[in-house]
Write a protein that holds these residues in place. Structure first.
Motif, short mmCIF file in Angstrom:
data_model
loop_
_atom_site.label_atom_id
_atom_site.label_comp_id
_atom_site.label_asym_id
_atom_site.label_seq_id
_atom_site.Cartn_x
_atom_site.Cartn_y
_atom_site.Cartn_z
N HIS A 12 0.87 -1.18 0.00
CA HIS A 12 0.00 0.00 0.00
C HIS A 12 0.90 1.22 0.00
N PRO A 49 -2.69 -0.68 -4.21
CA PRO A 49 -3.53 0.20 -3.40
C PRO A 49 -2.82 1.51 -3.09
N ILE A 62 -4.15 0.05 7.69
CA ILE A 62 -3.64 -0.87 6.67
C ILE A 62 -3.18 -2.18 7.31
#
Length: 275
Positions: free
Chosen positions: A36, A113, A179
């Motif tokens: 991410h 992401p 996350i």
């Protein structure tokens, strides 16, 4: 031993964001593919570029090829008595530069992401765009995330006006708290109380007063965000990387190659903490 899942957080810092590309180069050299990417202000541009699959070394070269005239075009009214303009610089040249640097036009086009932040002008709320946040045109979200007053005017996204996300969180760790990962690597190139030398660039007194005040507020906020993380044992390991402490270097574009090298070295030094 399994490879740790790493999320990367990029803070704001203008030209110093080149250090984040240097850090991305070091991560790639180490075979680490983040799960991410998170960013605010110029860090949002770097985060989106990395989430798009762009090569960080190539992006650093393109970043270094930019000149002040590509992004910093002064508004004529900003020179008039009373400072009647909404900002010092025009928004259009900066947006055009974003469109040249960033090829995707939708968050859905990214290969990893990615979340970027901006601050809603009317409420002061920090809003997320992309993964876990609002859907929005990608360039609009990036322009909003970089709209630092008094330099740039607010940017409209989804019918509302936004300013630079670094106003609320110069290092957007609150996004990283959500996350699912093992390690968070945070690259901080924003204002800090360790910036004690002479300014790289000295703006007119009125602008410098605003810049200094906002900078100290951001530095204090970053300290609080890091302390909050330390006070939360349930959160992933945080690796904090501070590649440069140049003061007043937001628009020091001639130093971009130096910042890129500093970011690479700082990240290589920090890699031993990932494991």
């Amino acid at each position: 031993m399994s490879t740790p899942r790493v999320a990367v957080v990029f803070g704001g810092g203008g030209a110093k964001a080149a250090a984040q590309l240097g850090a991305a180069i070091a991560l790639a050299e180490a075979g680490i593919t983040p799960v991410h990417w998170v960013g605010t202000s110029m860090g949002s541009v770097i985060a989106v570029a990395m989430a798009s699959g762009a090569d960080p070394a190539t992006m650093l070269e393109r970043f270094a090829s930019l000149r002040a005239r590509d992004v910093l075009v002064r508004r004529f009214s900003a020179l008039l008595p009373g400072f009647r303009a909404s900002a010092v610089f025009r928004a259009e040249p900066f947006r055009a530069t974003l469109e040249r640097l960033i090829l995707p036009r939708r968050f859905d086009d990214l290969v990893a992401p990615c979340t970027v932040t901006a601050v809603e002008r009317e409420t002061g709320q920090m809003i997320w765009f992309g993964t876990g946040g609002e859907t929005a045109p990608l360039i609009d979200a990036l322009a909003a995330s970089c709209a630092l007053p008094p330099y740039f005017p607010p940017v409209q996204v989804n019918g509302r006006l936004f300013y630079d996300g670094g106003i609320r969180e110069p290092l957007p760790l609150s996004v990283a708290e959500t996350i699912d990962c093992d390690v968070v690597v945070a690259i901080d190139v924003g204002p800090g109380f360790d910036e004690l030398g002479s300014r790289v660039i000295t703006p007119p007194p009125f602008i410098m007063a605003a810049d200094t005040a906002v900078g100290w507020l951001m530095a204090g906020t970053t300290q609080l965000l890091r302390q909050r993380w330390r006070d939360r044992p349930d959160l992933p390991k945080l690796i904090y990387v501070r590649p440069t402490t140049d003061r007043g270097a937001t628009f020091a574009m001639e130093r971009i190659p130096d910042y890129g090298r500093a970011g690479s070295q700082a990240m290589r030094d920090a890699l031993k903490e990932i494991g």
